[in-house]
Design a protein around this motif. Structure first.
Motif, PDB file in Angstrom:
ATOM      1  N   VAL A 136       0.492  -0.857   0.003  1.00 35.55           N
ATOM      2  CA  VAL A 136       0.049  -0.043  -0.011  1.00 35.55           C
ATOM      3  C   VAL A 136       1.250   1.694   0.255  1.00 35.55           C
ATOM      4  N   PHE A 137       0.545   2.315  -1.043  1.00 32.00           N
ATOM      5  CA  PHE A 137       1.629   2.912  -1.153  1.00 32.00           C
ATOM      6  C   PHE A 137       1.168   4.789  -0.178  1.00 32.00           C
ATOM      7  N   GLN A 138       1.781   5.292   0.076  1.00 26.91           N
ATOM      8  CA  GLN A 138       1.349   6.774   0.146  1.00 26.91           C
ATOM      9  C   GLN A 138       0.013   7.493  -0.377  1.00 26.91           C
ATOM     10  N   ARG A 139       0.317   7.257  -1.033  1.00 23.49           N
ATOM     11  CA  ARG A 139      -0.661   8.277  -2.101  1.00 23.49           C
ATOM     12  C   ARG A 139      -1.240   7.041  -3.194  1.00 23.49           C
ATOM     13  N   PRO A 140      -2.199   6.213  -2.401  1.00 28.28           N
ATOM     14  CA  PRO A 140      -2.141   4.660  -3.691  1.00 28.28           C
ATOM     15  C   PRO A 140      -2.940   6.131  -4.870  1.00 28.28           C
ATOM     16  N   HIS A 141      -3.194   5.002  -5.858  1.00 28.71           N
ATOM     17  CA  HIS A 141      -3.788   5.539  -6.977  1.00 28.71           C
ATOM     18  C   HIS A 141      -5.391   4.834  -7.118  1.00 28.71           C
ATOM     19  N   MET A 142      -5.920   5.461  -7.433  1.00 30.13           N
ATOM     20  CA  MET A 142      -7.313   5.326  -8.111  1.00 30.13           C
ATOM     21  C   MET A 142      -8.178   4.637  -8.442  1.00 30.13           C
ATOM     22  N   LEU A 143      -8.226   3.778  -9.187  1.00 26.34           N
ATOM     23  CA  LEU A 143      -8.840   3.836 -10.598  1.00 26.34           C
ATOM     24  C   LEU A 143      -9.812   4.505 -10.743  1.00 26.34           C
ATOM     25  N   ARG A 144     -10.084   4.582 -11.858  1.00 22.04           N
ATOM     26  CA  ARG A 144     -11.514   5.104 -12.138  1.00 22.04           C
ATOM     27  C   ARG A 144     -12.621   4.144 -13.071  1.00 22.04           C
TER      28      ARG A 144
ATOM     29  N   GLN B 182      -7.280   5.596   1.705  1.00 21.06           N
ATOM     30  CA  GLN B 182      -6.065   4.903   1.814  1.00 21.06           C
ATOM     31  C   GLN B 182      -6.704   3.433   2.688  1.00 21.06           C
ATOM     32  N   ARG B 183      -8.153   3.830   3.938  1.00 20.88           N
ATOM     33  CA  ARG B 183      -8.976   2.699   3.963  1.00 20.88           C
ATOM     34  C   ARG B 183      -9.663   1.756   3.119  1.00 20.88           C
ATOM     35  N   LEU B 184      -9.668   2.036   1.834  1.00 17.70           N
ATOM     36  CA  LEU B 184      -9.751   1.243   0.435  1.00 17.70           C
ATOM     37  C   LEU B 184      -8.678   0.521  -0.568  1.00 17.70           C
ATOM     38  N   ALA B 185      -7.511   1.172  -0.202  1.00 21.26           N
ATOM     39  CA  ALA B 185      -6.380   0.381  -0.651  1.00 21.26           C
ATOM     40  C   ALA B 185      -5.556  -0.630   0.193  1.00 21.26           C
ATOM     41  N   LEU B 186      -5.925  -0.536   2.108  1.00 18.00           N
ATOM     42  CA  LEU B 186      -6.101  -1.831   2.749  1.00 18.00           C
ATOM     43  C   LEU B 186      -7.205  -2.590   2.269  1.00 18.00           C
ATOM     44  N   ALA B 187      -8.787  -2.645   2.472  1.00 15.87           N
ATOM     45  CA  ALA B 187      -9.337  -3.467   2.040  1.00 15.87           C
ATOM     46  C   ALA B 187      -9.196  -3.792   0.561  1.00 15.87           C
ATOM     47  N   ARG B 188      -8.138  -3.371  -0.349  1.00 21.52           N
ATOM     48  CA  ARG B 188      -8.178  -4.295  -1.269  1.00 21.52           C
ATOM     49  C   ARG B 188      -6.512  -4.655  -0.662  1.00 21.52           C
ATOM     50  N   ALA B 189      -5.599  -5.000  -0.300  1.00 21.99           N
ATOM     51  CA  ALA B 189      -5.060  -5.625   0.157  1.00 21.99           C
ATOM     52  C   ALA B 189      -4.965  -6.670   1.559  1.00 21.99           C
ATOM     53  N   TRP B 190      -5.599  -6.328   2.344  1.00 20.69           N
ATOM     54  CA  TRP B 190      -6.837  -7.225   3.383  1.00 20.69           C
ATOM     55  C   TRP B 190      -7.528  -8.064   2.257  1.00 20.69           C
TER      56      TRP B 190
ATOM     57  N   LEU C 282       4.153  -1.086   3.466  1.00 14.12           N
ATOM     58  CA  LEU C 282       3.054  -0.051   3.928  1.00 14.12           C
ATOM     59  C   LEU C 282       3.860   1.507   3.617  1.00 14.12           C
ATOM     60  N   ASP C 283       3.795   2.081   2.515  1.00 17.22           N
ATOM     61  CA  ASP C 283       5.022   3.284   2.352  1.00 17.22           C
ATOM     62  C   ASP C 283       4.183   4.267   3.027  1.00 17.22           C
ATOM     63  N   GLU C 284       5.002   4.841   4.517  1.00 17.15           N
ATOM     64  CA  GLU C 284       4.342   6.381   5.117  1.00 17.15           C
ATOM     65  C   GLU C 284       2.910   6.323   5.297  1.00 17.15           C
ATOM     66  N   PRO C 285       2.394   5.194   5.399  1.00 14.99           N
ATOM     67  CA  PRO C 285       0.682   5.009   5.166  1.00 14.99           C
ATOM     68  C   PRO C 285       0.082   5.903   5.542  1.00 14.99           C
ATOM     69  N   THR C 286      -0.230   7.070   6.232  1.00 15.13           N
ATOM     70  CA  THR C 286      -0.951   8.125   6.837  1.00 15.13           C
ATOM     71  C   THR C 286      -0.461   9.499   6.825  1.00 15.13           C
ATOM     72  N   SER C 287       0.897   9.699   6.381  1.00 13.95           N
ATOM     73  CA  SER C 287       1.092  10.813   6.269  1.00 13.95           C
ATOM     74  C   SER C 287       0.973  11.612   5.613  1.00 13.95           C
ATOM     75  N   SER C 288      -0.407  11.651   4.801  1.00 10.56           N
ATOM     76  CA  SER C 288      -0.932  12.588   4.255  1.00 10.56           C
ATOM     77  C   SER C 288      -2.424  12.997   4.670  1.00 10.56           C
TER      78      SER C 288
END
Length: 234
Positions: free
Chosen positions: A73-81, A132-140, A149-155
């Motif tokens: 999970v990246f610091q700023r996960p890329h959201m698909l359209r 970020q929660r959505l990115a965690l959901a996909r990982a889970w 996890l790369d800086e999961p809460t920094s932003s």
């Protein structure tokens, strides 16, 4: 003994004349929660990307346990359209999960992170904390053995930070999954990690249990890490 799920053997990464990692020797055992700390540019993100196979090592070798599934999970996960639900479904489908089964697993994952009511909303319209929660959901949903996890809460704002941290804490305390994460938040490191790796200019300068890392005796055994903790690192 607990088996290693990830090993870096004298790994170096170089971009032109810049050396991002220098002879990193590192082993991660199953079930560990390992934090990477250090100043900006110390090599934390590079180490995570090399460990996940996103960057090749210039020298050295990266070994992952053959049966261990990884998710990052990246610091700023890329959201698909696409919708929130389909964002998770596509991740599962690309890993070989049948389309109908992927919908079931995705719905369970969204419920776990509190986004089930937003399943049909566009993923790109979510707030930073929700993304970020959505990115965690996909990982889970992928049921990985190792999560990076790369800086999961920094932003994120304080409320979103607490929520994401709670989800991560609940996940790893219940599942026994291996965690490797980078963070500038030392309080977060204390709460989530069992082991701390301090990086400076691409080198591992300290590799200690979380209790030892935050102990005052660090000034004698690892002076560089001690200066970092005091905020006096040049």
């Amino acid at each position: 003994m607990t088996a290693d799920v990830l090993r870096l053997d004298r790994v170096s990464v170089q971009f032109g004349s810049h050396v991002a990692l220098r002879d990193v020797q590192l082993s991660i055992r199953a079930g560990e929660r390992v934090a990477l700390v250090g100043a900006n540019g110390s090599g934390k993100s590079t180490l995570l990307r090399v460990a996940h196979g996103l960057l090749p090592a210039t020298r050295g070798e990266v070994q992952a346990a053959p049966a261990a599934r990884q998710a990052m999970v990246f610091q700023r996960p890329h959201m698909l359209r696409t919708s929130v639900l389909r964002f998770v479904v596509w991740g599962l489908w690309l890993q070989g999960v049948a389309w109908r089964r992927a919908h079931v697993q995705a719905a369970v994952a969204l419920h776990r992170v509190g986004l089930h009511d937003l399943a049909e909303r566009s993923a790109r319209t979510l707030s930073g904390g929700q993304q970020q929660r959505l990115a965690l959901a996909r990982a889970w949903a992928l049921q990985p053995d190792v999560v990076l996890l790369d800086e999961p809460t920094s932003s994120l704002d304080p409320h979103a930070k607490r929520e994401v941290e709670r989800l991560v804490s609940d996940w790893f305390s219940a599942a026994g999954t291996t965690l490797l994460f980078s963070s500038h938040n030392l309080g977060q490191v204390k709460r989530l990690a069992t082991r701390v790796i301090y990086l400076e200019a691409g080198r591992v300068m300290a590799d200690l249990s979380v209790d030892h890392f935050f102990n005052q005796s660090l000034v004698h055994s690892h002076p560089e890490a001690h200066l970092f903790l005091k905020g006096e690192l040049v």
